[in-house]
Each structure stands twice: as structure tokens, then as C-alpha cells.
Write a protein that holds these residues in place. Structure first.
Motif, PDB file in Angstrom:
ATOM      1  N   UNK A  10      60.107  24.108  75.676  1.00  0.00           N
ATOM      2  CA  UNK A  10      60.220  24.798  74.333  1.00  0.00           C
ATOM      3  C   UNK A  10      60.851  24.333  73.531  1.00  0.00           C
ATOM      4  N   UNK A  11      61.914  23.642  73.862  1.00  0.00           N
ATOM      5  CA  UNK A  11      62.735  23.045  72.658  1.00  0.00           C
ATOM      6  C   UNK A  11      61.963  22.043  72.156  1.00  0.00           C
ATOM      7  N   UNK A  12      61.247  21.097  72.832  1.00  0.00           N
ATOM      8  CA  UNK A  12      60.506  20.190  72.235  1.00  0.00           C
ATOM      9  C   UNK A  12      59.342  20.558  71.217  1.00  0.00           C
ATOM     10  N   UNK A  13      58.785  21.633  71.586  1.00  0.00           N
ATOM     11  CA  UNK A  13      57.983  22.459  70.745  1.00  0.00           C
ATOM     12  C   UNK A  13      58.263  22.989  69.460  1.00  0.00           C
ATOM     13  N   UNK A  14      59.482  23.386  69.759  1.00  0.00           N
ATOM     14  CA  UNK A  14      60.244  24.133  68.381  1.00  0.00           C
ATOM     15  C   UNK A  14      60.676  23.062  67.636  1.00  0.00           C
ATOM     16  N   UNK A  15      61.213  21.746  68.016  1.00  0.00           N
ATOM     17  CA  UNK A  15      61.437  20.730  67.313  1.00  0.00           C
ATOM     18  C   UNK A  15      60.413  20.293  66.606  1.00  0.00           C
ATOM     19  N   UNK A  16      59.153  20.128  67.135  1.00  0.00           N
ATOM     20  CA  UNK A  16      58.088  19.693  66.240  1.00  0.00           C
ATOM     21  C   UNK A  16      57.619  20.422  65.265  1.00  0.00           C
ATOM     22  N   UNK A  45      68.756   8.697  75.539  1.00  0.00           N
ATOM     23  CA  UNK A  45      68.135   7.647  74.526  1.00  0.00           C
ATOM     24  C   UNK A  45      67.485   8.236  73.294  1.00  0.00           C
ATOM     25  N   UNK A  46      67.695   7.676  72.262  1.00  0.00           N
ATOM     26  CA  UNK A  46      67.348   8.481  71.035  1.00  0.00           C
ATOM     27  C   UNK A  46      66.160   7.526  70.336  1.00  0.00           C
ATOM     28  N   UNK A  80      64.641  12.845  70.378  1.00  0.00           N
ATOM     29  CA  UNK A  80      64.043  12.214  68.718  1.00  0.00           C
ATOM     30  C   UNK A  80      64.831  13.178  67.654  1.00  0.00           C
ATOM     31  N   UNK A  81      65.215  12.219  66.597  1.00  0.00           N
ATOM     32  CA  UNK A  81      65.688  12.764  65.442  1.00  0.00           C
ATOM     33  C   UNK A  81      64.441  12.656  64.401  1.00  0.00           C
ATOM     34  N   UNK A  88      67.094  16.037  57.505  1.00  0.00           N
ATOM     35  CA  UNK A  88      66.868  15.620  58.551  1.00  0.00           C
ATOM     36  C   UNK A  88      67.178  16.614  59.874  1.00  0.00           C
ATOM     37  N   UNK A  89      66.853  16.287  61.059  1.00  0.00           N
ATOM     38  CA  UNK A  89      66.811  17.249  61.970  1.00  0.00           C
ATOM     39  C   UNK A  89      67.294  16.628  63.359  1.00  0.00           C
ATOM     40  N   UNK A  90      68.052  17.378  64.131  1.00  0.00           N
ATOM     41  CA  UNK A  90      68.407  16.582  65.510  1.00  0.00           C
ATOM     42  C   UNK A  90      67.394  17.081  66.530  1.00  0.00           C
ATOM     43  N   UNK A  91      67.517  16.465  67.679  1.00  0.00           N
ATOM     44  CA  UNK A  91      66.531  16.789  68.776  1.00  0.00           C
ATOM     45  C   UNK A  91      66.638  18.282  69.048  1.00  0.00           C
ATOM     46  N   UNK A  92      67.811  18.982  68.880  1.00  0.00           N
ATOM     47  CA  UNK A  92      67.871  20.462  68.878  1.00  0.00           C
ATOM     48  C   UNK A  92      67.426  21.160  67.661  1.00  0.00           C
TER      49      UNK A  92
END
Length: 156
Positions: A10-16, A45-46, A80-81, A88-92
Motif C-alpha cells: 500500500x505504501x509503495x503504491x501510494x508513493x508511486x 538501501x536507497x 526510493x526517493x 522531491x518525495x521520500x519513500x513515505x
């Protein structure tokens, strides 16, 4: 473990999807103008994705590649950032301040165009490319790292 995977997905999809996705308000801006990468050291890892905007083909391709294997990214503690010239946006999916964006661009000597930079858990720069990294390239670099080798031995 299943709950962790659901939350991560869910967090990954929101970040995208970017800020304001799914009717959510735009994320708050971090107050720390210092090293925005420091909180991730020794735990993640980033992948820093620098692009002129979200319409750049290389940016879209890189995001698509990352989205195609969320489990592999989670297994490698990879987040990823997304960093553009003025935002810019953080992984969150928290927005970076203009000072943080400038600091990251200067720290990694990123000019214009598309650049991806892999940062290890130790905070060191491991790989820099001007084209999207394939999963084979990305995972090959990560899986060759001594820390990752130890992780794979501990959790086969």
C-alpha cells in the motif's frame, strides 16, 4: 509477515501515485533541513531517482521496473526517493523541502536529466547511472554487497 507485505504494498503504491493520491491530503513537509537520508542508514538501501519531471520516459520506465517486483525490493530493504528540480518525495511520500532537494542535488552532483543513484545501508554511494537500472542490474549490485550476503545467509 502477511500484514507487513500488505502495508508495504500500500505504501509503495501510494508513493508511486504521488502527493494527494487517493483523495489524501498532500503530505507534510519534514522539518529537518539536514541530512534527509540519515534516518534510513543501517535499515534501508536507497535508490535516489533524479528526473526533470514525471513525464520523462526514463523516469516512467524506472518506476515501472521498481513497481514490477515489490517483493524483491522489500526482501532487499530497498526504498526510493523521487527528486525533481523544485520538489522531491521520500519513500513515505513526504515532501522534501526546497533546501533538502538542493542539498541532495549538490551532494550527489546531479545536474539536469535523469540519474539514479543506489545508496547502501552504510550510506555509501554504490552505483550511479544515467539510464534506468534493470532489476538484474539493481539486484546484482545489491546481492554482491557483503552486508546483503550476510542477510541472505541469516534468512535463506
Amino acid at each position: 509477515m502477511e500484514t507487513y507485505r500488505i502495508i508495504f504494498n500500500l505504501l509503495f503504491i501510494m508513493a508511486l501515485q504521488g502527493p494527494g493520491a487517493a483523495g489524501q491530503p498532500a503530505p507534510h513537509q519534514p522539518s529537518n533541513a539536514g541530512d534527509v537520508l540519515a534516518p534510513y542508514r543501517w535499515s534501508n538501501r536507497l535508490l535516489l531517482i533524479f528526473s526533470e519531471d514525471t513525464n520523462i520516459t526514463d523516469y516512467q520506465r524506472q518506476v515501472s521496473i521498481l513497481q514490477s517486483d515489490q517483493m524483491g525490493m522489500a526482501d532487499r530493504d530497498l526504498v526510493f526517493f523521487r527528486i525533481f528540480p523544485d520538489e522531491g518525495y521520500t519513500p513515505d511520500n513526504d515532501a522534501l523541502t526546497p533546501a533538502q532537494v538542493t542539498a541532495l542535488r549538490e551532494r550527489f552532483d546531479v545536474g539536469t536529466g535523469f540519474t539514479v543513484i543506489l545508496i547502501g545501508k552504510d550510506g555509501g554511494e554504490k552505483r550511479t547511472e544515467r539510464k534506468p537500472l534493470t532489476l538484474d542490474q539493481l539486484y546484482g549490485t545489491i546481492d554482491a554487497m557483503p552486508m546483503r550476503q550476510n542477510e541472505m545467509k541469516q534468512n535463506p
